[in-house]
Write a protein that holds these residues in place. Structure first.
Motif: not given
Length: 375
Positions: A286-296, A298-302
């Motif tokens: 996750e080099s862009n600093g975004e942490v994609y978890d399940f909490t919603g 980030s609109i890109e991954f929810c």
């Protein structure tokens, strides 16, 4: 009901039901197995064990034939929920039930009602015998029978909550398991990495336990990548606008029903490199600093929604889904039937299922077969 302490307490129930499923697969080793069906019953019996506070069997329902019927009922319910209904668009036609949706749903709910009534009656009997069991049902019965009537619930509300837990915790879980294994079988190099991680973290001298799950980083990435490509609820749970708003130059009238197409959002080439490729590594780097978890956040991954309508079952899903999937992958080797082809065709509905069920042959991966008998 889904607090960390209650989920910790109910782990022995989940563990027991998953082990029963593993043992059952061992007894059927070498024969074709419907993976979606396998995942469904592993999830359903685990959730029911936590719901009733004991055995994951369907109280009041005996036999494999009736358990298959229960799965058919759940599948039909998900189809009916997602079906466009003329009565919603033209309320004046509601009493005619032109598509038969109301009639079919009543039939489905009668089966569910029978199961839940049996469970409630069974609990009443056990309570009368001085037997105390801790489960979601017992918690709800205390709320229903509480002295403060302003905070109590009706029998119908109690059964509705139980149905939310049982169906919400089974159908999407089993679908996720089937899709994840399909992608892994299709890409043997990724499957090998998952197996290597399980061997390193768990070892071949024991079965998967819940304390192992937080160390399975690559499997976590596989699950996230599956949820990105095949979100369980393609359009999430619908919203309704409470006031007229302008968004992106578009006027959204008050009272509009709003859908979020997560299937399209999570495949957006402006956000994801090679969006149609199954690449778990994207969630490890996750080099862009975004942490994609399940909490919603980030609109890109929810895949489980966001905000007030974020799925309440995430804490349970993070445990049960990973436990079942890790246990199956750790315990067995996987291969397709001779001459069969693997496909990724989807069947649209409120839950996005495989159009053609995944059928595979499972063989023991652990040499010490006694481990499969631990209950």
């Amino acid at each position: 009901m889904l607090s960390k302490s209650n989920l910790d307490e109910s782990y022995p129930l989940r563990r027991q039901e998953v082990r029963k499923v593993i043992k059952g697969v061992l007894e059927s080793a070498g024969t074709p197995i419907d993976i979606g069906k396998l995942g469904f019953f592993a999830a359903a019996k685990s959730v029911m064990a936590m719901t009733w506070g004991g055995s994951g069997g369907m109280i009041g329902v005996d036999g494999a034939e009736l358990e298959d019927k229960f799965r058919e009922v759940v599948d039909e319910m998900m189809v009916l929920i997602a079906s466009p209904n003329l009565s919603d668009l033209f309320p004046v036609l509601g009493r005619f039930d032109l598509q038969g949706i109301a009639r079919k749903m009543k039939k489905v709910m009668n089966v569910c009602d029978e199961i839940l009534n049996s469970a409630i009656e069974e609990q009443r009997k056990m309570g009368g015998n001085g037997v105390e069991r801790r489960g979601f049902l017992q918690f709800l019965l205390k709320v229903r029978d509480g002295e403060d009537r302003s905070e109590s619930i009706t029998d119908n509300q109690l059964k509705a909550l139980l149905m939310d837990i049982i169906i919400g915790g089974t159908d999407s879980t089993s679908t996720t398991i089937e899709w994840a294994i399909t992608e892994l079988i299709q890409q043997p190099n990724i499957m090998m990495k998952v197996m290597e991680e399980l061997t390193k973290v768990v070892g071949l001298n024991q079965m998967v336990e819940e304390f192992h799950l937080s160390k399975l980083f690559y499997l976590d990435a596989v699950i996230k990548e599956k949820l990105r490509l095949h979100p369980p609820l393609t359009l999430l749970v619908p919203r309704k606008s409470t006031q007229t708003s302008i968004l992106g130059g578009y006027t959204i009238p008050k009272g509009s029903t709003i859908y979020f197409n997560m299937w399209a959002i999570q495949r957006d080439p402006k956000v994801w490199d090679n969006p149609l490729n199954f690449m778990p590594e994207r969630f490890l780097n996750e080099s862009n600093g975004e942490v994609y978890d399940f909490t919603g956040n980030s609109i890109e991954f929810c895949p489980f929604g966001s905000g007030k309508k974020l799925c309440a079952g995430i804490p349970l899903a993070e445990r049960l889904l990973v436990l079942i999937l890790a246990s199956l992958l750790h315990a067995f080797e996987w291969e397709l039937l001779e001459g069969s082809k693997l496909d990724l065709e989807e069947k649209f509905g409120i839950v996005t299922k495989k159009f053609n069920p995944l059928v595979a042959i499972l063989m023991p991966r652990i040499s010490n077969l006694e481990l499969y008998n631990i209950m």
